[in-house]
Write an enzyme that holds these catalytic residues in place. Structure first.
Site, PDB file in Angstrom:
ATOM      1  N   SER A  36       0.864  -1.165   0.000  1.00  0.00           N
ATOM      2  CA  SER A  36       0.000   0.000   0.000  1.00  0.00           C
ATOM      3  C   SER A  36       0.903   1.217   0.000  1.00  0.00           C
ATOM      4  O   SER A  36       2.007   1.163   0.554  1.00  0.00           O
ATOM      5  CB  SER A  36      -0.866  -0.033   1.271  1.00  0.00           C
ATOM      6  OG  SER A  36      -2.140   0.487   1.047  1.00  0.00           O
ATOM      7  N   ARG A  37       0.441   2.306  -0.597  1.00  0.00           N
ATOM      8  CA  ARG A  37       1.293   3.492  -0.672  1.00  0.00           C
ATOM      9  C   ARG A  37       1.471   4.118   0.711  1.00  0.00           C
ATOM     10  O   ARG A  37       2.532   4.616   1.043  1.00  0.00           O
ATOM     11  CB  ARG A  37       0.713   4.505  -1.653  1.00  0.00           C
ATOM     12  CG  ARG A  37       0.620   3.968  -3.081  1.00  0.00           C
ATOM     13  CD  ARG A  37      -0.313   4.815  -3.910  1.00  0.00           C
ATOM     14  NE  ARG A  37      -1.571   5.029  -3.213  1.00  0.00           N
ATOM     15  CZ  ARG A  37      -2.502   5.883  -3.591  1.00  0.00           C
ATOM     16  NH1 ARG A  37      -2.323   6.610  -4.671  1.00  0.00           N
ATOM     17  NH2 ARG A  37      -3.612   6.015  -2.895  1.00  0.00           N
ATOM     18  N   LYS A  90     -15.177  -6.249  -4.181  1.00  0.00           N
ATOM     19  CA  LYS A  90     -16.202  -5.856  -5.135  1.00  0.00           C
ATOM     20  C   LYS A  90     -16.043  -4.363  -5.462  1.00  0.00           C
ATOM     21  O   LYS A  90     -15.623  -3.632  -4.584  1.00  0.00           O
ATOM     22  CB  LYS A  90     -17.616  -6.134  -4.623  1.00  0.00           C
ATOM     23  CG  LYS A  90     -17.940  -5.574  -3.245  1.00  0.00           C
ATOM     24  CD  LYS A  90     -18.462  -4.243  -2.961  1.00  0.00           C
ATOM     25  CE  LYS A  90     -18.837  -3.162  -3.803  1.00  0.00           C
ATOM     26  NZ  LYS A  90     -19.153  -1.916  -3.014  1.00  0.00           N
ATOM     27  N   ASP A 168     -21.545   1.946  -6.574  1.00  0.00           N
ATOM     28  CA  ASP A 168     -20.634   1.281  -5.622  1.00  0.00           C
ATOM     29  C   ASP A 168     -21.448   0.594  -4.519  1.00  0.00           C
ATOM     30  O   ASP A 168     -21.281  -0.607  -4.290  1.00  0.00           O
ATOM     31  CB  ASP A 168     -19.606   2.264  -5.043  1.00  0.00           C
ATOM     32  CG  ASP A 168     -18.725   1.578  -4.012  1.00  0.00           C
ATOM     33  OD1 ASP A 168     -17.827   0.819  -4.408  1.00  0.00           O
ATOM     34  OD2 ASP A 168     -18.981   1.748  -2.797  1.00  0.00           O
TER      35      ASP A 168
END
Ligand code: NAP
Length: 308
Positions: A36-37, A90, A168
């Protein structure tokens, strides 16, 4: 069999809320690394990119990809190409064609690909499916209305192209109806409302049907304040069925059906372990197909700009 060595990519809200506790409670998985950044997990080796992780920790056997959908394909391709099983949050991708390419790659390498739909594992969903299978359905009304400012603060990706906007959350409703209704649905009419300053819709009104002309109406709206609605109401020959609170409560003719406690993400990781053991994949594209169809067939209407 020893635990599958797992890595997580995209350490953010859903990872902290759901993935970490579900993985910690599941003896089939051992979380060994993250990429992860910015996000990290205490006590777990962390890398800035999936490429760095794959090089540094070759013993990783599976990865869960939890970043926004626009960035999932590249990471999934790299993971499958390196011989890892893949769990996709998802929606499984930003386009149908990229997910199909992942299915092809997973098959060609004998790896498991899991397109997860957490709402299908909500506690009352299977009971709703059984009830609907036992009667004739006359109509279905889906009401998925929530306050985007409350649920998605500072999530710029969700408003960008490929972020899906109101789909979403709406795709969770689609993942439920495509699971509990007896026949394939198709969209006959839709209107998508786009804020003038955003790439993704804030509301959608969709009519579906099936081969028997079953009327299914879905209303998705992100401007809901006050009571939030994640409900599916079916009028049937055996009376009214209300599957409410995102699939967690079921009433039939106003009588509440008892259900087990919520355990969507524990069930997702059990399913992931199951398909890895069975050397198979689980990729149902129906919910994402309906979103794509709504963008294809729907009328696009511009509404007031949206400001956080
Ligand atoms: P999020 O916190 O906004 O994003 C997850 C992480 O992805 C971020 O913390 C960030 O980590 C990384 N990320 C963000 N933008 C990126 C970019 N441009 N490129 C690469 N990485 C980026 O989102 P979330 O709520 O966890 O949702 C992630 C996925 O889970 C979505 O597909 C969503 O639909 C799904 N989901 C969310 C929920 C929920 O309640 N939030 C529920 C079920 C499913 P770094 O900055 O450290 O890279």
């Amino acid at each position: 069999m020893s635990a599958t060595k797992l890595a997580i990519v995209g350490v953010g809200k859903i990872v902290r809320d759901q993935h970490l506790p579900a993985i910690a409670a599941n003896p089939d998985f051992d979380l060994v690394a993250t990429a992860s950044r910015h996000g990290t997990v205490d006590g777990v080796a962390s890398y800035g990119t999936i490429e760095a992780l794959l090089e540094a920790v070759p013993e990783v056997q599976a990865v869960s990809l939890c970043m926004p959908p626009q960035y999932r394909y590249t990471a999934a391709y790299a993971a499958l190409n390196a011989g890892k099983h893949v769990f996709l949050e998802k929606p499984p991708g930003a386009t149908l064609s990229e997910v199909q390419d992942l299915v092809r790659l997973a098959d060609s390498k004998g790896l498991s690909l899991f397109a997860s739909w957490h709402s299908r594992y909500a506690p009352a969903v299977e009971a709703a499916k059984s009830f609907l299978a036992s009667t004739k359905i006359n109509s279905v009304h889906v009401i998925w209305k929530e306050d985007v400012r409350h649920w998605h603060p500072n999530q710029d990706w969700i408003w960008q192209a490929g972020g899906l906007g109101v789909f979403d959350p709406g795709i969770n409703a689609l993942s439920i109806i495509t699971h509990i209704l007896p026949r394939a649905l198709f969209i006959t009419k839709a209107t998508l409302e786009f804020p003038e300053n955003r790439d993704a819709p804030i509301a959608a009104d969709i009519q579906f049907s099936d081969v028997t002309q079953l009327p299914v109406h879905a209303e998705f709206d992100w401007r809901q304040t006050g009571k939030q609605s994640w409900d599916i109401v079916a009028e049937t020959e055996a009376g009214q069925m209300v599957l409410s609170d995102g699939g967690s409560k079921l009433s039939i003719n106003a009588e509440q059906t008892p259900v087990q406690p919520e355990r969507e993400y524990p069930a997702l990781y059990e399913r992931f372990a199951e398909i890895i053991k069975a050397k198979t994949s689980d990729v149902d594209l129906a919910p994402l197909m309906h979103v794509a169809d709504a963008f294809l067939l729907g009328r696009h209407k511009f509404v007031d700009s949206f400001f956080d």
